[in-house]
Motif scaffolding. Structure first.
Motif, PDB file in Angstrom:
ATOM      1  N   ALA A 128       0.809  -1.217   0.000  1.00  0.00           N
ATOM      2  CA  ALA A 128       0.000   0.000   0.000  1.00  0.00           C
ATOM      3  C   ALA A 128       0.842   1.266   0.000  1.00  0.00           C
ATOM      4  O   ALA A 128       0.503   2.243  -0.666  1.00  0.00           O
ATOM      5  CB  ALA A 128      -0.945  -0.016   1.206  1.00  0.00           C
ATOM      6  N   ALA A 129       1.928   1.275   0.771  1.00  0.00           N
ATOM      7  CA  ALA A 129       2.755   2.484   0.856  1.00  0.00           C
ATOM      8  C   ALA A 129       3.349   2.827  -0.506  1.00  0.00           C
ATOM      9  O   ALA A 129       3.288   3.983  -0.962  1.00  0.00           O
ATOM     10  CB  ALA A 129       3.856   2.300   1.894  1.00  0.00           C
ATOM     11  N   ALA A 130       3.942   1.823  -1.165  1.00  0.00           N
ATOM     12  CA  ALA A 130       4.522   2.061  -2.494  1.00  0.00           C
ATOM     13  C   ALA A 130       3.445   2.460  -3.496  1.00  0.00           C
ATOM     14  O   ALA A 130       3.670   3.313  -4.363  1.00  0.00           O
ATOM     15  CB  ALA A 130       5.248   0.809  -2.975  1.00  0.00           C
ATOM     16  N   ALA A 131       2.256   1.857  -3.380  1.00  0.00           N
ATOM     17  CA  ALA A 131       1.164   2.195  -4.286  1.00  0.00           C
ATOM     18  C   ALA A 131       0.736   3.648  -4.107  1.00  0.00           C
ATOM     19  O   ALA A 131       0.484   4.362  -5.088  1.00  0.00           O
ATOM     20  CB  ALA A 131      -0.019   1.264  -4.063  1.00  0.00           C
ATOM     21  N   ALA A 132       0.654   4.110  -2.846  1.00  0.00           N
ATOM     22  CA  ALA A 132       0.256   5.489  -2.586  1.00  0.00           C
ATOM     23  C   ALA A 132       1.283   6.474  -3.143  1.00  0.00           C
ATOM     24  O   ALA A 132       0.930   7.474  -3.783  1.00  0.00           O
ATOM     25  CB  ALA A 132       0.072   5.704  -1.086  1.00  0.00           C
ATOM     26  N   ILE A 133       2.566   6.184  -2.911  1.00  0.00           N
ATOM     27  CA  ILE A 133       3.618   7.079  -3.402  1.00  0.00           C
ATOM     28  C   ILE A 133       3.642   7.095  -4.926  1.00  0.00           C
ATOM     29  O   ILE A 133       3.710   8.161  -5.561  1.00  0.00           O
ATOM     30  CB  ILE A 133       4.992   6.629  -2.851  1.00  0.00           C
ATOM     31  N   GLY A 134       3.575   5.915  -5.538  1.00  0.00           N
ATOM     32  CA  GLY A 134       3.581   5.842  -6.997  1.00  0.00           C
ATOM     33  C   GLY A 134       2.378   6.519  -7.622  1.00  0.00           C
ATOM     34  O   GLY A 134       2.495   7.193  -8.656  1.00  0.00           O
ATOM     35  N   THR A 135       1.210   6.362  -6.996  1.00  0.00           N
ATOM     36  CA  THR A 135      -0.002   6.976  -7.526  1.00  0.00           C
ATOM     37  C   THR A 135       0.066   8.495  -7.449  1.00  0.00           C
ATOM     38  O   THR A 135      -0.299   9.197  -8.400  1.00  0.00           O
ATOM     39  CB  THR A 135      -1.227   6.458  -6.750  1.00  0.00           C
ATOM     40  N   LEU A 136       0.540   9.011  -6.312  1.00  0.00           N
ATOM     41  CA  LEU A 136       0.682  10.462  -6.183  1.00  0.00           C
ATOM     42  C   LEU A 136       1.686  10.997  -7.200  1.00  0.00           C
ATOM     43  O   LEU A 136       1.485  12.076  -7.777  1.00  0.00           O
ATOM     44  CB  LEU A 136       1.128  10.818  -4.760  1.00  0.00           C
ATOM     45  N   GLY A 137       2.759  10.232  -7.439  1.00  0.00           N
ATOM     46  CA  GLY A 137       3.731  10.645  -8.447  1.00  0.00           C
ATOM     47  C   GLY A 137       3.127  10.673  -9.839  1.00  0.00           C
ATOM     48  O   GLY A 137       3.374  11.603 -10.624  1.00  0.00           O
ATOM     49  N   ALA A 138       2.316   9.657 -10.158  1.00  0.00           N
ATOM     50  CA  ALA A 138       1.671   9.610 -11.468  1.00  0.00           C
ATOM     51  C   ALA A 138       0.687  10.767 -11.640  1.00  0.00           C
ATOM     52  O   ALA A 138       0.611  11.379 -12.712  1.00  0.00           O
ATOM     53  CB  ALA A 138       0.951   8.277 -11.648  1.00  0.00           C
ATOM     54  N   ILE A 139      -0.062  11.083 -10.570  1.00  0.00           N
ATOM     55  CA  ILE A 139      -1.009  12.203 -10.641  1.00  0.00           C
ATOM     56  C   ILE A 139      -0.264  13.514 -10.847  1.00  0.00           C
ATOM     57  O   ILE A 139      -0.644  14.346 -11.688  1.00  0.00           O
ATOM     58  CB  ILE A 139      -1.863  12.262  -9.364  1.00  0.00           C
ATOM     59  N   ALA A 140       0.816  13.722 -10.074  1.00  0.00           N
ATOM     60  CA  ALA A 140       1.571  14.970 -10.187  1.00  0.00           C
ATOM     61  C   ALA A 140       2.186  15.121 -11.574  1.00  0.00           C
ATOM     62  O   ALA A 140       2.116  16.195 -12.193  1.00  0.00           O
ATOM     63  CB  ALA A 140       2.660  15.011  -9.110  1.00  0.00           C
ATOM     64  N   ALA A 141       2.792  14.032 -12.070  1.00  0.00           N
ATOM     65  CA  ALA A 141       3.431  14.099 -13.388  1.00  0.00           C
ATOM     66  C   ALA A 141       2.394  14.327 -14.486  1.00  0.00           C
ATOM     67  O   ALA A 141       2.593  15.156 -15.387  1.00  0.00           O
ATOM     68  CB  ALA A 141       4.204  12.813 -13.651  1.00  0.00           C
ATOM     69  N   GLY A 142       1.283  13.594 -14.414  1.00  0.00           N
ATOM     70  CA  GLY A 142       0.254  13.738 -15.438  1.00  0.00           C
ATOM     71  C   GLY A 142      -0.402  15.106 -15.422  1.00  0.00           C
ATOM     72  O   GLY A 142      -0.607  15.731 -16.472  1.00  0.00           O
ATOM     73  N   ALA A 143      -0.735  15.605 -14.207  1.00  0.00           N
ATOM     74  CA  ALA A 143      -1.382  16.916 -14.105  1.00  0.00           C
ATOM     75  C   ALA A 143      -0.440  18.024 -14.582  1.00  0.00           C
ATOM     76  O   ALA A 143      -0.874  18.962 -15.270  1.00  0.00           O
ATOM     77  CB  ALA A 143      -1.814  17.171 -12.663  1.00  0.00           C
ATOM     78  N   SER A 144       0.840  17.916 -14.247  1.00  0.00           N
ATOM     79  CA  SER A 144       1.808  18.927 -14.681  1.00  0.00           C
ATOM     80  C   SER A 144       1.945  18.924 -16.197  1.00  0.00           C
ATOM     81  O   SER A 144       1.996  19.992 -16.830  1.00  0.00           O
ATOM     82  CB  SER A 144       3.169  18.659 -14.032  1.00  0.00           C
ATOM     83  N   THR A 145       1.999  17.742 -16.782  1.00  0.00           N
ATOM     84  CA  THR A 145       2.114  17.639 -18.240  1.00  0.00           C
ATOM     85  C   THR A 145       0.902  18.245 -18.934  1.00  0.00           C
ATOM     86  O   THR A 145       1.038  18.996 -19.918  1.00  0.00           O
ATOM     87  CB  THR A 145       2.275  16.166 -18.657  1.00  0.00           C
ATOM     88  N   LEU A 146      -0.296  17.952 -18.418  1.00  0.00           N
ATOM     89  CA  LEU A 146      -1.507  18.516 -19.011  1.00  0.00           C
ATOM     90  C   LEU A 146      -1.543  20.036 -18.874  1.00  0.00           C
ATOM     91  O   LEU A 146      -1.935  20.752 -19.808  1.00  0.00           O
ATOM     92  CB  LEU A 146      -2.740  17.908 -18.358  1.00  0.00           C
TER      93      LEU A 146
END
Length: 343
Positions: free
Chosen positions: A160-178
């Motif tokens: 769960a911890a790795a999933a939370a960190i990875g998910t937040l990273g994916a959201i940040a990267a995707g939102a910044s790119t958009l």
């Protein structure tokens, strides 16, 4: 060509024919629906219905007279399988990377339609079109599928911890790119056109989703092979974290205990404990933990929407924040109710 049907649908039809009473098929459908909602594997649902069907045929009594309401019988089957240590769950809501294009474009089609409706309700019947007006709704849809797959993949592989960190990273990267793409697109206007032009984007995304879905369905799905004890442990961990929603600490202890038992017996862990699917079936899913996680996610979304309202209030975002908060409250409140009732 003969009409194709699923084994579950065929069983519902068999209930209709067993006594010639269509209501019996409705009873069977309700039982299977409640079990599937609790992520029970379809083949096990079929097993439970086949037992009931055999008795209905033998006695010619209604299934409700024999087994009670659909709620009572589905709960009885679920509790029996738990007690017998053979509750098989499936990844009903999982997302794999090959499925991302189909789901991403499908969600993009939905969000594009939602963008169009929102703009029309706001009175904006024409737009000065840029690539950003297309990239934003399409990107949001695809990003949601990517985030979903990131969470599922990391949860099963790392916890769960790795999933939370990875998910937040994916959201940040995707939102910044958009955001960057949208800002750049503003400098390159394409012209003025009707807001209804979004319908072309909706149709294009829907077609891409259908094509990607056919491609994903055509891919062969090889049966997982157990190469060594490490692979066995990885598969067990993925099943217990993903399907049974068990905490990382508990999963680690379960796997450690299994290895210790196998070592004491002088056998491999699969010889002693069975396949990962068979071994995991002996555990009870932690639905309360699942609801806490889901409730927390919905609460975070509600807070994020609420923060965005501070600088720029909008009724659509306010309604969305309220709906997300209501879902979060319901999930957490249901967790408390189940805890008080002992279920």
């Amino acid at each position: 060509m003969a009409e194709q049907t699923t084994p579950l649908a065929a069983l519902h039809d068999e209930f209709d024919r067993a006594r010639g009473v269509p209501a019996d098929g409705g009873w069977a459908f309700a039982v299977s629906w409640r079990l599937l909602r609790r992520d029970v594997e379809p083949h096990q649902v079929c097993e439970g219905l086949e037992e009931a069907l055999a008795l209905v045929r033998e006695t010619q009594e209604s299934p409700e007279d024999l087994f009670g309401t659909p709620e009572e019988h589905s709960d009885a089957l679920y509790d029996r399988w738990v007690a017998e240590g053979r509750l098989h769950l499936w990844d009903a809501s999982s997302m794999t990377w090959p499925e991302v294009p189909a789901w991403g474009f499908g969600l993009a089609s939905f969000w594009t339609g939602a963008f169009m409706v929102f703009l029309l309700l706001d009175g904006r019947t024409t737009l000065t079109w840029t690539l950003g007006w297309v990239l934003l709704p399409v990107g949001i849809g695809v990003l949601k599928a990517v985030v979903w797959a990131t969470w599922d993949t990391l949860l099963r592989a790392r916890g769960a911890a790795a999933a939370a960190i990875g998910t937040l990273g994916a959201i940040a990267a995707g939102a910044s790119t958009l955001a960057l793409a949208n800002e750049w697109a503003k400098t390159v206007p394409l012209g003025t056109a009707s807001t209804w032009s979004y319908l072309w984007v909706v149709a294009g995304c829907a077609l891409l989703a259908a094509a990607a879905g056919r491609w994903a369905d055509a891919r062969p799905t090889p049966a997982p092979a157990i190469a060594d004890v490490d692979e066995w442990s990885r598969q067990v961990g993925a099943i217990l974290r993903g399907r049974y929603h068990l905490a990382d600490v508990r999963v680690a202890k379960i796997i450690g205990d299994a290895h210790a038992i196998a070592a004491d017996a002088g056998r491999t862990v699969q010889e002693e404990c069975g396949t990962p699917e068979e071994f995991a079936a002996g555990f009870v899913p932690d639905h309360a933990r699942q609801r806490r996680i889901e409730g927390t996610i919905w609460a975070i979304i509600a807070v994020a929407q609420g923060v965005s309202l501070v600088g720029d209030f909008g009724w659509f975002r306010a309604a969305l924040a309220t709906a997300c908060l209501a879902i979060a409250w319901r999930l957490l409140h249901r967790d408390e109710e189940d805890g008080q009732s002992g279920r």
